[in-house]
Design a protein around this motif. Structure first.
Motif, PDB file in Angstrom:
ATOM      1  N   LEU A 184       0.832  -1.204   0.000  1.00 55.55           N
ATOM      2  CA  LEU A 184       0.000   0.000   0.000  1.00 55.55           C
ATOM      3  C   LEU A 184       0.869   1.258   0.000  1.00 55.55           C
ATOM      4  O   LEU A 184       0.602   2.205  -0.743  1.00 55.55           O
ATOM      5  CB  LEU A 184      -0.916  -0.001   1.219  1.00 55.55           C
ATOM      6  CG  LEU A 184      -1.842   1.213   1.379  1.00 55.55           C
ATOM      7  CD1 LEU A 184      -2.778   1.317   0.183  1.00 55.55           C
ATOM      8  CD2 LEU A 184      -2.643   1.101   2.671  1.00 55.55           C
ATOM      9  N   ALA A 185       1.934   1.247   0.822  1.00 55.76           N
ATOM     10  CA  ALA A 185       2.830   2.402   0.868  1.00 55.76           C
ATOM     11  C   ALA A 185       3.515   2.614  -0.478  1.00 55.76           C
ATOM     12  O   ALA A 185       3.684   3.751  -0.935  1.00 55.76           O
ATOM     13  CB  ALA A 185       3.872   2.212   1.971  1.00 55.76           C
ATOM     14  N   GLN A 186       3.911   1.512  -1.126  1.00 58.75           N
ATOM     15  CA  GLN A 186       4.562   1.605  -2.429  1.00 58.75           C
ATOM     16  C   GLN A 186       3.598   2.158  -3.478  1.00 58.75           C
ATOM     17  O   GLN A 186       3.976   3.005  -4.302  1.00 58.75           O
ATOM     18  CB  GLN A 186       5.075   0.230  -2.840  1.00 58.75           C
ATOM     19  CG  GLN A 186       5.982   0.235  -4.051  1.00 58.75           C
ATOM     20  CD  GLN A 186       6.503  -1.148  -4.374  1.00 58.75           C
ATOM     21  OE1 GLN A 186       5.811  -2.149  -4.157  1.00 58.75           O
ATOM     22  NE2 GLN A 186       7.711  -1.235  -4.889  1.00 58.75           N
ATOM     23  N   THR A 187       2.353   1.697  -3.435  1.00 60.07           N
ATOM     24  CA  THR A 187       1.358   2.182  -4.388  1.00 60.07           C
ATOM     25  C   THR A 187       1.049   3.660  -4.154  1.00 60.07           C
ATOM     26  O   THR A 187       0.915   4.433  -5.110  1.00 60.07           O
ATOM     27  CB  THR A 187       0.066   1.353  -4.268  1.00 60.07           C
ATOM     28  OG1 THR A 187       0.370  -0.028  -4.530  1.00 60.07           O
ATOM     29  CG2 THR A 187      -0.978   1.828  -5.261  1.00 60.07           C
ATOM     30  N   LEU A 193      14.705  11.880  -4.514  1.00 60.90           N
ATOM     31  CA  LEU A 193      14.489  10.528  -5.013  1.00 60.90           C
ATOM     32  C   LEU A 193      12.992  10.268  -5.036  1.00 60.90           C
ATOM     33  O   LEU A 193      12.345  10.231  -3.985  1.00 60.90           O
ATOM     34  CB  LEU A 193      15.206   9.511  -4.132  1.00 60.90           C
ATOM     35  CG  LEU A 193      14.950   8.032  -4.463  1.00 60.90           C
ATOM     36  CD1 LEU A 193      15.394   7.718  -5.889  1.00 60.90           C
ATOM     37  CD2 LEU A 193      15.658   7.132  -3.457  1.00 60.90           C
ATOM     38  N   ALA A 194      12.443  10.117  -6.217  1.00 56.29           N
ATOM     39  CA  ALA A 194      10.995   9.966  -6.346  1.00 56.29           C
ATOM     40  C   ALA A 194      10.560   8.508  -6.287  1.00 56.29           C
ATOM     41  O   ALA A 194       9.593   8.165  -5.602  1.00 56.29           O
ATOM     42  CB  ALA A 194      10.523  10.593  -7.657  1.00 56.29           C
ATOM     43  N   LEU A 195      11.278   7.623  -7.006  1.00 55.88           N
ATOM     44  CA  LEU A 195      10.826   6.242  -7.133  1.00 55.88           C
ATOM     45  C   LEU A 195      12.018   5.348  -7.413  1.00 55.88           C
ATOM     46  O   LEU A 195      12.975   5.762  -8.078  1.00 55.88           O
ATOM     47  CB  LEU A 195       9.800   6.135  -8.268  1.00 55.88           C
ATOM     48  CG  LEU A 195       8.874   4.925  -8.296  1.00 55.88           C
ATOM     49  CD1 LEU A 195       7.983   4.891  -7.057  1.00 55.88           C
ATOM     50  CD2 LEU A 195       8.005   4.947  -9.548  1.00 55.88           C
ATOM     51  N   GLU A 196      11.958   4.110  -6.917  1.00 53.55           N
ATOM     52  CA  GLU A 196      13.011   3.123  -7.157  1.00 53.55           C
ATOM     53  C   GLU A 196      12.430   1.887  -7.833  1.00 53.55           C
ATOM     54  O   GLU A 196      11.219   1.713  -7.920  1.00 53.55           O
ATOM     55  CB  GLU A 196      13.676   2.731  -5.830  1.00 53.55           C
ATOM     56  CG  GLU A 196      14.403   3.853  -5.127  1.00 53.55           C
ATOM     57  CD  GLU A 196      15.079   3.404  -3.849  1.00 53.55           C
ATOM     58  OE1 GLU A 196      16.312   3.236  -3.838  1.00 53.55           O
ATOM     59  OE2 GLU A 196      14.351   3.215  -2.853  1.00 53.55           O
ATOM     60  N   GLN A 221       8.853   1.042 -17.147  1.00 56.15           N
ATOM     61  CA  GLN A 221       9.115  -0.389 -17.039  1.00 56.15           C
ATOM     62  C   GLN A 221       9.738  -0.668 -15.673  1.00 56.15           C
ATOM     63  O   GLN A 221      10.729  -0.021 -15.302  1.00 56.15           O
ATOM     64  CB  GLN A 221      10.059  -0.874 -18.142  1.00 56.15           C
ATOM     65  CG  GLN A 221       9.440  -0.927 -19.523  1.00 56.15           C
ATOM     66  CD  GLN A 221       9.717   0.313 -20.334  1.00 56.15           C
ATOM     67  OE1 GLN A 221      10.710   0.993 -20.113  1.00 56.15           O
ATOM     68  NE2 GLN A 221       8.859   0.624 -21.287  1.00 56.15           N
ATOM     69  N   PHE A 222       9.147  -1.613 -14.940  1.00 62.76           N
ATOM     70  CA  PHE A 222       9.620  -1.916 -13.595  1.00 62.76           C
ATOM     71  C   PHE A 222      10.549  -3.123 -13.612  1.00 62.76           C
ATOM     72  O   PHE A 222      10.365  -4.065 -14.373  1.00 62.76           O
ATOM     73  CB  PHE A 222       8.450  -2.183 -12.660  1.00 62.76           C
ATOM     74  CG  PHE A 222       7.572  -0.987 -12.457  1.00 62.76           C
ATOM     75  CD1 PHE A 222       7.904  -0.013 -11.536  1.00 62.76           C
ATOM     76  CD2 PHE A 222       6.413  -0.815 -13.197  1.00 62.76           C
ATOM     77  CE1 PHE A 222       7.103   1.101 -11.352  1.00 62.76           C
ATOM     78  CE2 PHE A 222       5.598   0.284 -13.024  1.00 62.76           C
ATOM     79  CZ  PHE A 222       5.954   1.248 -12.094  1.00 62.76           C
ATOM     80  N   ALA A 223      11.565  -3.076 -12.753  1.00 64.47           N
ATOM     81  CA  ALA A 223      12.531  -4.158 -12.648  1.00 64.47           C
ATOM     82  C   ALA A 223      11.911  -5.340 -11.889  1.00 64.47           C
ATOM     83  O   ALA A 223      11.019  -5.142 -11.057  1.00 64.47           O
ATOM     84  CB  ALA A 223      13.783  -3.668 -11.929  1.00 64.47           C
ATOM     85  N   PHE A 250       5.983  -4.299  -8.609  1.00 64.39           N
ATOM     86  CA  PHE A 250       5.016  -3.942  -9.644  1.00 64.39           C
ATOM     87  C   PHE A 250       5.190  -4.901 -10.823  1.00 64.39           C
ATOM     88  O   PHE A 250       6.306  -5.289 -11.172  1.00 64.39           O
ATOM     89  CB  PHE A 250       5.224  -2.512 -10.128  1.00 64.39           C
ATOM     90  CG  PHE A 250       4.978  -1.466  -9.069  1.00 64.39           C
ATOM     91  CD1 PHE A 250       3.691  -1.139  -8.688  1.00 64.39           C
ATOM     92  CD2 PHE A 250       6.035  -0.830  -8.459  1.00 64.39           C
ATOM     93  CE1 PHE A 250       3.453  -0.180  -7.710  1.00 64.39           C
ATOM     94  CE2 PHE A 250       5.816   0.127  -7.472  1.00 64.39           C
ATOM     95  CZ  PHE A 250       4.528   0.448  -7.100  1.00 64.39           C
ATOM     96  N   GLY A 251       4.083  -5.263 -11.420  1.00 61.95           N
ATOM     97  CA  GLY A 251       4.143  -6.165 -12.552  1.00 61.95           C
ATOM     98  C   GLY A 251       3.767  -5.479 -13.845  1.00 61.95           C
ATOM     99  O   GLY A 251       2.745  -4.801 -13.916  1.00 61.95           O
ATOM    100  N   GLY A 252       4.609  -5.664 -14.862  1.00 62.18           N
ATOM    101  CA  GLY A 252       4.301  -5.108 -16.167  1.00 62.18           C
ATOM    102  C   GLY A 252       4.557  -3.626 -16.248  1.00 62.18           C
ATOM    103  O   GLY A 252       4.754  -2.946 -15.241  1.00 62.18           O
ATOM    104  N   PRO A 253       4.536  -3.072 -17.462  1.00 55.32           N
ATOM    105  CA  PRO A 253       4.751  -1.626 -17.639  1.00 55.32           C
ATOM    106  C   PRO A 253       3.533  -0.822 -17.217  1.00 55.32           C
ATOM    107  O   PRO A 253       2.406  -1.320 -17.202  1.00 55.32           O
ATOM    108  CB  PRO A 253       5.014  -1.497 -19.146  1.00 55.32           C
ATOM    109  CG  PRO A 253       4.288  -2.659 -19.754  1.00 55.32           C
ATOM    110  CD  PRO A 253       4.375  -3.775 -18.754  1.00 55.32           C
TER     111      PRO A 253
END
Length: 223
Positions: free
Chosen positions: A51-54, A142-145, A202-204, A209-212
């Motif tokens: 939830l925090a990541q989303t 840093l916005a997102l990893e 695109q997520f590593a 996260f799944g998919g672009p």
């Protein structure tokens, strides 16, 4: 003569076997209960992390859209440009114009902003600093990893095109009568910006996260 005790007079209590059986049952119940509680705790921690990541992703996307919706052509700096690694733009603020840079580097999406500029010289200086790096004045965030790559597309006319293969600005057909031939597009005259921007993230693997992820925004008219 020896008198025998009747069964009714035997001492009350449990035998050793009964006590051991009861302990085994209690231990089994305790282990099952602990596993259930541990599973619930792990599930809650995982849900909270997801939830925090989303929420962070939604915040980043909201900031990205806010920057683009505030896009403003300052006249002396390219208002919107993408070079594959960085999206650079100028946006209006109550205190002046800001240069904003979104950069993807080593799987991290970073955002840098300049102080508001009130003169053309300040705006050009801010634009130059944004091209030199993102560490000036401690304004880098840093916005997102967990990103593997990104793509950017601009909508011009009636079609989407890769932002790297299209001009950052489209000039109207023919230069103004007062403009000398071969004049720099950024040195004056009317500029035509894209009417839409599309970003694909695109997520590593292992990022959660799944998919672009595709997000596009329509740009309003520039004042």
């Amino acid at each position: 003569m020896t008198r025998r005790r009747s069964p009714a007079h035997r001492p009350a209590g449990f035998t050793l076997v009964e006590v051991l059986v009861a302990l085994v049952i209690m231990t089994t119940i305790a282990v099952m209960a602990w596993r259930g509680i541990d599973g619930m705790l792990r599930s809650r921690e995982s849900s909270q992390a997801s939830l925090a990541q989303t929420e962070r992703l939604q915040t980043v996307l909201a900031q990205w859209e806010l920057d683009l919706r505030s896009l403003q052509d300052g006249g002396s700096a390219t208002p919107l440009a993408f070079d594959g690694a960085s999206l650079r733009l100028t946006r209006r603020q109550p205190g002046g114009l800001q240069v904003i840079t979104w950069t993807l580097r080593n799987g991290q999406l970073q955002r840098w902003e300049s102080p508001p500029a009130t003169t053309q010289a300040e705006l050009r200086s801010a634009y130059e600093r944004s091209q030199q790096g993102l560490t000036q004045n401690g304004r880098q965030l840093l916005a997102l990893e967990g990103l593997a790559g990104w793509q950017m597309f601009f909508y011009r006319g009636n079609a989407w095109s890769n932002a790297q293969s299209s001009d950052d600005m489209a000039q109207p057909a023919g230069p103004p009568p007062s403009a000398p031939a071969g004049a720099d597009a950024g040195s004056g005259g009317s500029r035509v910006l894209p009417t839409g921007v599309r970003m694909i993230l695109q997520f590593a693997p292992g990022s959660g996260f799944g998919g672009p992820l595709t997000r596009q925004i329509e740009l309003g008219p520039q004042s």
